[in-house]
Design an enzyme around this catalytic site. Structure first.
Site, mmCIF file in Angstrom:
data_model
loop_
_atom_site.group_PDB
_atom_site.id
_atom_site.type_symbol
_atom_site.label_atom_id
_atom_site.label_comp_id
_atom_site.label_asym_id
_atom_site.label_seq_id
_atom_site.Cartn_x
_atom_site.Cartn_y
_atom_site.Cartn_z
ATOM 1 N N GLU A 470 -5.104 0.522 -4.056
ATOM 2 C CA GLU A 470 -5.130 1.364 -5.250
ATOM 3 C C GLU A 470 -6.512 1.431 -5.895
ATOM 4 O O GLU A 470 -6.932 2.485 -6.379
ATOM 5 C CB GLU A 470 -4.095 0.867 -6.260
ATOM 6 C CG GLU A 470 -2.652 1.136 -5.867
ATOM 7 C CD GLU A 470 -2.090 0.135 -4.856
ATOM 8 O OE1 GLU A 470 -0.975 0.350 -4.356
ATOM 9 O OE2 GLU A 470 -2.798 -0.858 -4.566
ATOM 10 N N HIS A 540 9.783 -0.894 -9.367
ATOM 11 C CA HIS A 540 9.820 0.553 -9.161
ATOM 12 C C HIS A 540 10.356 1.287 -10.384
ATOM 13 O O HIS A 540 10.714 2.459 -10.282
ATOM 14 C CB HIS A 540 10.695 0.900 -7.941
ATOM 15 C CG HIS A 540 10.189 0.346 -6.658
ATOM 16 N ND1 HIS A 540 10.435 -0.950 -6.260
ATOM 17 C CD2 HIS A 540 9.421 0.889 -5.680
ATOM 18 C CE1 HIS A 540 9.860 -1.177 -5.088
ATOM 19 N NE2 HIS A 540 9.237 -0.080 -4.723
#
Length: 740
Positions: A470, A540
């Protein structure tokens, strides 16, 4: 892969004539100039140290001991042609490229005329637009990934030169009007770092990305044996970064005595040649010294004995080069003295001018937090949807999901703007293109399929997968955007954005401000966020937008429906600021908020809230997936109790629409703020505090909040429902507030 090592001694290449003799390609005149720059660099350090002790400057960071490798790099590369991501020891490099001593003293005193930052950055944080020296920051190694993105952008423009053109002036706002692009077919990106920085994960991510794409990047590790007080054998397994990186493919490797300007120059000439010819990246490992402490805030005598410091002093590049010039008859003692006297006199003039320079005005502190040229909250971004029939029979256009409209917007914007590139983990259709060509696979296009078909349509140089890293996604995008590309990158789940936090907080958001508007990087980061998933669990389902709304320089957008997602995404892409575009996963394909595609020019200004349900008795302020739940609660409250709720969807969190909030609360005299993130310290707490602060006289009841419990989102649906705010929670809070 090529590898070269040189012996740690001052190199001499013999030739037949003394006057025409060259030294690894350096002429006598070049060696004199190299010494002049090295001596200048050292004397600037010395003058800054004196000024700091006199309390005339506020910080000092030395480049002493690194002068030879810096001059070698500066003489091998081309200012204003190649691109540079230096670090704080690179004073000599910047001087060799054309920075002036006065520039450096202006930065030391924090003058308004400091060309690097206008007094916003501490000394030795270089940034010179005319030289392609990109604004530098303090976090260790955060510049490396940007150098990779810079090289990627240079290659992209070389292959697609039409993308560099500024479009004709039109009424439609477009960041490209303020982004001039220059590029060269054989340009090189230089990035330097200390040996301690090689312990950072972003260093390894950059090495990997550069090797994968064979990019023309030179990594210069200036190894002085210490990271502040931590010695190299504690930083680096085996004590040699060269041994650790030797397995990377496509690299040219050099390990040299970086205190020797001749050997350093030869190594850099080979590295630059390798990169310019398109073979791939280069890695120069230069062994240097640090004769002064890490900075004036450090005292190396506390951890380095005199014997070690004396050994370093024997390899001092300035004194070694001086003796070399004398020994080779390039300059005599008189010539050395004259050169040094002239430098000292020039530095005194520069110091006097810097000390007399005006400081920046206090009222300028908010300048360049955002683009001064293009305001995404302006009426220029307020356009109307243009909806045509979806079929030849003229039937009513089909209402589409948020996911559909995001995909359609990305597609139309890629047609509109060749500078847009899309990348991230899993966003491509298929990285093994032969599978697509042979129709062996359909293609993926993201875990939520929002980029499906874009690689097939626009090519693998515009839509591609990245390694799972990321920080690298955002760091590379920042480097690309600095050069003029418009990266629209994806972080697959908000829960995994944190490795990129350094790049977002300390680079992406602050580059324009810290460079005093010399550089900017209007990246769009798309992020799937939020819960209500049934089974998403801890990693999530989280929110956390308040962390990012706290960052000056970053726009934060959070639509609740398809039409808003399309209009706000187009504004994000065409505006001139970095944008965090939050897409709620639960809303991607919900029945709520579907709409026909609004056309290729539909935009919504940032900071313009939407009144979803008008009312007179109570104001509810919310955003994201809480909007449909709040609407359900408001409709029930009106049916059952006659209470008319005014429901405001903020849509954009930074900037946000205070005027709409204030007008509504002034009318209803009651306010409830609802949000999906945890109750304490959340975004809604700030809105509630402002209402209490600014609108107290209008309130007939306390400001209330409804939000998630102060814990993580659980996997079991019963627990998830108990944690996240539900329609019933909102109904009860609205009813209680209305009855207060």
């Amino acid at each position: 892969m090529a590898t070269t090592k040189t012996d740690p001694k001052l190199s001499v290449a013999a030739s037949s004539s003394k006057k025409s003799q060259t030294y690894e390609g350096l002429t006598r005149e070049q060696l004199i100039e190299a010494y002049r720059i090295m001596y200048t660099s050292r004397r600037i350090d010395d003058r800054e140290i004196l000024l700091k002790r006199q309390q005339k400057i506020f910080f000092q960071m030395s480049g002493a001991g690194h002068e030879a490798i810096g001059v070698a790099a500066g003489m091998a590369l081309r200012p204003g042609y190649d691109w540079f991501y230096p670090y704080y020891r690179d004073r000599a490099l910047c001087l060799a490229l054309g920075a002036k001593p006065l520039d450096m003293f202006l930065q030391a005193v924090g003058a308004a005329d400091d060309p690097s930052s206008g007094g916003r950055q501490m000394p030795s944080h270089w940034g010179y637009k005319r030289l392609n020296i990109v604004t530098q920051s303090s976090p260790t190694g955060s510049q490396i990934l940007q150098a990779v993105g810079c090289a990627e952008a240079g290659r992209y423009f070389a292959q697609r030169p039409g993308a560099a053109e500024i479009p004709p002036t039109s009424n439609s706002p477009d960041y490209r009007q303020f982004k001039d692009v220059t590029f060269q077919g054989d340009e090189v990106s230089y990035v330097s770092l200390g040996d301690g920085t090689t312990s950072e994960g972003e260093f390894w991510e950059a090495m990997n990305a550069t090797a994968l794409s064979k990019l023309p990047v030179i990594f210069c590790v200036q190894d002085n044996g210490y990271a502040i007080s931590v010695p190299v054998e504690i930083q680096t397994a085996g004590g040699s970064i060269s041994r650790l990186v030797s397995g990377f493919p496509n690299f040219h490797f050099e390990e040299i005595d970086g205190t020797d300007p001749v050997a350093s120059s030869a190594a850099f000439q080979r590295a630059v040649k390798y990169c310019r010819e398109g073979h791939g990246p280069a890695f120069v490992h230069a062994h240097v010294i640090r004769p002064y402490s890490h900075s004036l805030s450090d005292d190396e005598r506390l951890y380095r004995p005199d014997s070690e410091r004396e050994r370093d002093a024997a390899r001092d590049p300035v004194s070694r080069t001086q003796m070399f010039l004398l020994r080779e008859g390039i300059l005599d003692e008189k010539g050395i003295n004259e050169l040094e006297k002239k430098v000292d006199e020039e530095l005194q003039v520069a110091v006097d001018l810097a000390l007399a320079a005006l400081p920046p005005a206090p009222e300028t502190v908010l300048q360049y937090v955002y683009s001064p040229d293009l305001d995404p909250a302006s009426a220029a971004f307020d356009t109307q949807p243009v909806v045509g029939p979806d079929s030849a029979d003229g039937k009513k256009p089909v209402a589409k999901t948020m996911a559909d409209l995001i995909t359609g917007t990305l597609r139309d914007e890629m047609k509109h703007d060749e500078r847009i590139v899309i990348f991230g983990e899993d966003v491509a259709d298929c990285s093994r293109e032969e599978y697509l060509k042979r129709k062996l696979v359909k293609g993926k296009g993201g875990v939520f399929k929002l980029t499906f078909g874009l690689q097939n349509e626009f090519g693998p140089d515009r839509v591609f997968n990245s390694p799972l890293a990321e920080a690298a996604i955002v760091g590379r995008a920042t480097g690309m955007a600095t050069r003029g590309l418009k990266p629209v990158v994806e972080i697959q789940f908000f829960d995994y954005i944190w490795p990129a936090m350094m790049q977002i907080r300390d680079e992406l958001s602050v580059i324009r401000w810290r460079s005093n508007n010399a550089f900017s990087c209007p990246v769009v980061i798309r992020v799937a966020i939020g819960g209500y998933l049934t089974g998403g669990a801890i990693y999530h389902s989280q929110c956390g937008e308040s962390v990012f709304t706290h960052i000056p320089g970053l726009r934060v957008v959070f639509p609740s429906n398809a039409l808003d997602a399309a209009g706000l995404l187009r504004t994000a892409i065409r505006c001139d600021d970095p944008v965090l575009f939050l897409e709620h996963k639960r809303l991607y394909r919900e029945t709520f908020g579907r709409a026909p595609y609004p056309g290729p020019d539909y935009m919504i200004p940032f900071g313009k809230a939407k009144i979803v349900h008008p009312g007179t008795d109570l104001t509810v302020i919310t955003y994201g997936a809480v909007v449909p739940r709040a609407l359900q609660a408001a409709q029930k409250l009106e049916r059952e109790h006659g209470v008319k709720v005014e429901l405001i969807d903020l849509r954009c969190l930074n900037p946000f629409d205070w005027e709409t909030i204030a007008a509504s609360v002034g009318k209803t005299n009651r306010a409830l703020v609802a949000y999906e993130d945890t109750l304490s310290w959340g975004y809604g707490a700030e809105i509630a505090a402002r209402i209490a602060d600014k609108l107290f006289d209008h309130l007939d009841a306390p400001v209330r909040r409804v939000a998630a419990a102060d814990t993580f989102v659980a996997y079991q649906p019963i627990l998830e429902d108990a944690i996240l705010p539900q329609a019933n929670d909102l109904f009860r809070a609205m009813k209680e507030l209305a009855e207060y």
